[in-house]
Design a protein around this motif. Structure first.
Motif, short mmCIF file in Angstrom:
data_model
loop_
_atom_site.label_atom_id
_atom_site.label_comp_id
_atom_site.label_asym_id
_atom_site.label_seq_id
_atom_site.Cartn_x
_atom_site.Cartn_y
_atom_site.Cartn_z
N HIS A 324 0.81 -1.23 0.00
CA HIS A 324 0.00 0.00 0.00
C HIS A 324 0.84 1.27 0.00
N ARG A 325 2.11 1.17 -0.39
CA ARG A 325 2.97 2.34 -0.41
C ARG A 325 3.58 2.52 -1.80
N ALA A 326 3.85 3.76 -2.15
CA ALA A 326 4.51 4.05 -3.42
C ALA A 326 5.95 3.58 -3.37
N ASP A 327 6.55 3.43 -4.53
CA ASP A 327 7.94 3.01 -4.60
C ASP A 327 8.82 4.03 -3.87
N LYS A 328 9.75 3.54 -3.06
CA LYS A 328 10.70 4.33 -2.28
C LYS A 328 10.06 5.02 -1.07
N GLU A 329 8.76 4.83 -0.85
CA GLU A 329 8.14 5.39 0.35
C GLU A 329 8.50 4.53 1.55
N THR A 330 8.78 5.15 2.68
CA THR A 330 9.22 4.43 3.87
C THR A 330 8.17 4.51 4.98
N ARG A 331 8.40 3.74 6.04
CA ARG A 331 7.53 3.78 7.21
C ARG A 331 8.39 3.71 8.47
N GLU A 332 8.20 4.66 9.38
CA GLU A 332 8.99 4.73 10.60
C GLU A 332 8.23 4.11 11.76
N ILE A 333 8.92 3.23 12.50
CA ILE A 333 8.30 2.59 13.66
C ILE A 333 9.25 2.68 14.85
N PRO A 334 8.92 3.47 15.86
CA PRO A 334 9.71 3.44 17.11
C PRO A 334 9.59 2.06 17.75
N ILE A 335 10.69 1.54 18.28
CA ILE A 335 10.66 0.20 18.86
C ILE A 335 11.11 0.25 20.32
N PRO A 336 10.47 -0.54 21.17
CA PRO A 336 10.76 -0.49 22.61
C PRO A 336 12.12 -1.09 22.94
N PRO A 337 12.64 -0.76 24.11
CA PRO A 337 13.97 -1.25 24.50
C PRO A 337 14.11 -2.77 24.44
N VAL A 338 13.05 -3.51 24.75
CA VAL A 338 13.15 -4.96 24.72
C VAL A 338 13.48 -5.46 23.32
N LEU A 339 12.90 -4.86 22.30
CA LEU A 339 13.20 -5.28 20.93
C LEU A 339 14.57 -4.77 20.49
N VAL A 340 14.94 -3.58 20.94
CA VAL A 340 16.29 -3.07 20.63
C VAL A 340 17.34 -4.06 21.12
N ALA A 341 17.17 -4.53 22.35
CA ALA A 341 18.14 -5.46 22.94
C ALA A 341 18.17 -6.77 22.17
N MET A 342 17.01 -7.26 21.77
CA MET A 342 16.95 -8.53 21.04
C MET A 342 17.61 -8.40 19.67
N LEU A 343 17.40 -7.29 18.99
CA LEU A 343 18.02 -7.09 17.68
C LEU A 343 19.54 -6.98 17.81
N ARG A 344 20.01 -6.25 18.82
CA ARG A 344 21.46 -6.12 19.02
C ARG A 344 22.09 -7.49 19.27
N GLU A 345 21.43 -8.28 20.11
CA GLU A 345 21.95 -9.62 20.42
C GLU A 345 21.92 -10.52 19.19
#
Length: 454
Positions: A324-345
């Motif tokens: 549902h987005r045009a080409d090159k259109e982005t979407r920003e999602i703030p993520i909670p600390p718990v997910l930040v830690a999981m992604l870093r790990e």
């Protein structure tokens, strides 16, 4: 009747010296030049393809008409449904996503085999669908070579396919609507499936109106109830935060490789409401992962799974723009600390693929939807009681996204912000999640009381 096997196929020529361009299919029979005009290049290419198929099966050509013997007896005004369906798909190929191409073809697999004459020696419906799937409904360069038996089936279908103009008749259209109302196994099709296939039939006929094959869309004249779709998320599928954590903790226990690698992908679906195909294309460059506090994901692409014959690259997975987005259109999602830690790990443990993707197999590939499903179901067995495992609770990984959006709405996050993060319109968001917004009845009742007592 005089016939010959001396056939040389030519090319399609565009002629633009008229109000609308015309496409001329050219070929030779016994040394004599032959040609036929069409309104679109797709129809002309489909006609040449038909002639090529006739030569492959060793069919004789009529010297008088220059056509295969099987076609000489049937020359309706305009294309057959099969020919027009081929041109329809080819016209849309470059402007549609692989899943849309497959969905269009899936609808035509229901329609084309049913809208045929009562010609003798009819192949089975499964045989007809097979030659359509692997050959007739694909661009010529992507078509599979047919076996002798499949070529005979294809030849029969070309002879028996009804003229497109037959769809002006109510009984033929009703037969088409009957065909899209059942599955290939003969059971009633889901309401959403019927509506989707009907929409494709309607669009195909609109295309025929554009080509002046019909004055108006004949489907508009048929009075038939369209089944009501299921558009609401079932609250019984939505897990609470404690259940979500239990499920995510169970994922690494499934297998030696898949489970541990997929835990954080599933966590992205729950904590950031990513669609699974969006998580599959998440790149390190898309992530802001601070040492503490909230992070940010800026989505650029999704990586949906398709069938190789329908994708641009010929691969199962390929990167494309967001839904549902045009080409090159982005979407920003703030993520909670718990997910930040999981992604870093996760990134520390497994690194990234050569193209920067966070989630990948040991060889840099992409896990299939069947791999996702297997790991998820095994995790459900480990985390849930037998009764809840047998229920619809978090039955699919996608249900984690429903749980995320429901949680945000019930936490009082404004609908506009939830829609922005989830990649929905506000209208769709409130309609789809209407049954999942609860826990506010007493608060709302109190406001009504206050108003009544003023």
């Amino acid at each position: 009747m005089s016939t010959t096997y001396d056939v040389k196929l030519g090319y399609v020529q565009q002629r633009s010296n008229r109000s609308a361009p015309t496409y001329i299919a050219r070929w030779r029979v016994a040394g004599k030049e032959r040609s036929k005009s069409f309104r679109t290049k797709g129809l002309a290419n489909a006609f040449i393809s038909d002639l090529r198929q006739a030569t492959k099966v060793g069919e004789e050509f009529d010297l008088a008409t220059g056509l295969p013997v099987s076609k000489r007896a049937r020359q309706p005004s305009g294309p057959s449904l099969l020919q027009f369906a081929q041109a329809y798909l080819l016209r849309r190929w470059n402007s549609t996503a692989p899943r849309t191409r497959e969905t269009d073809a899936y609808a035509l697999l229901s329609l084309v085999p049913e809208l045929v004459t009562d010609a003798p020696q009819r192949p089975t419906a499964a045989e007809l669908r097979e030659v359509l799937r692997i050959h007739a409904l694909l661009p010529e360069k992507r078509r599979a070579d047919l076996t002798t038996a499949q070529a005979v089936t294809m030849s029969w279908l070309e002879r028996a396919s009804l003229p497109l103009t037959a769809l002006e008749e109510a009984q033929v259209l009703r037969k088409a609507l009957d065909a899209i109302s059942i599955t290939f196994s003969g059971t009633p099709a889901a309401a959403n499936t019927v509506r989707r296939k009907r929409a494709i039939l309607h669009h195909l006929l609109e295309h025929a109106v554009e080509e002046r094959l019909f004055n108006s869309n004949p489907l508009d004249k048929i009075k038939r109830r369209v089944p009501k779709p299921v558009a609401l998320v079932d609250p019984r599928t939505v897990v609470n935060p404690a259940q979500a954590r239990q499920l995510l903790d169970a994922v690494p226990k499934v297998g030696r490789k898949r489970g541990p690698r997929l835990k954080t992908l599933f966590a992205c679906v729950y904590y950031a409401a990513l669609r699974p195909e969006e998580a599959a294309d998440l790149r390190l460059a898309n992530c802001t992962l601070p040492d503490a506090g909230w992070g940010l994901i800026v989505l650029e692409k999704a990586r949906p799974q398709g069938t190789k014959r329908w994708t641009n690259s010929g691969e199962t997975h390929e990167s494309r723009n967001l839904k549902h987005r045009a080409d090159k259109e982005t979407r920003e999602i703030p993520i909670p600390p718990v997910l930040v830690a999981m992604l870093r790990e996760h990134i520390t443990e497994y690194g990234t693929a050569a193209d920067g993707r966070v989630f990948h197999t040991g060889t840099g590939g992409t896990y299939s939807s069947s791999a996702h499903s297997y790991v998820w179901q095994e995790a459900r067995k480990l985390a849930l009681t037998p009764a809840r495992f047998a229920s619809s609770l978090a039955a699919r990984p996608y249900d984690l996204r429903h749980a995320a959006v429901s949680l945000w709405l019930n936490a009082g996050v404004p609908a506009v912000e939830v829609a922005k993060r989830a990649g929905h319109s506000v209208d769709v968001l409130l309609r789809v999640y209407a049954k999942c917004v609860d826990g506010q009845q007493e608060h709302i009742n109190g406001k009504i009381n206050e108003a009544l007592n003023e």
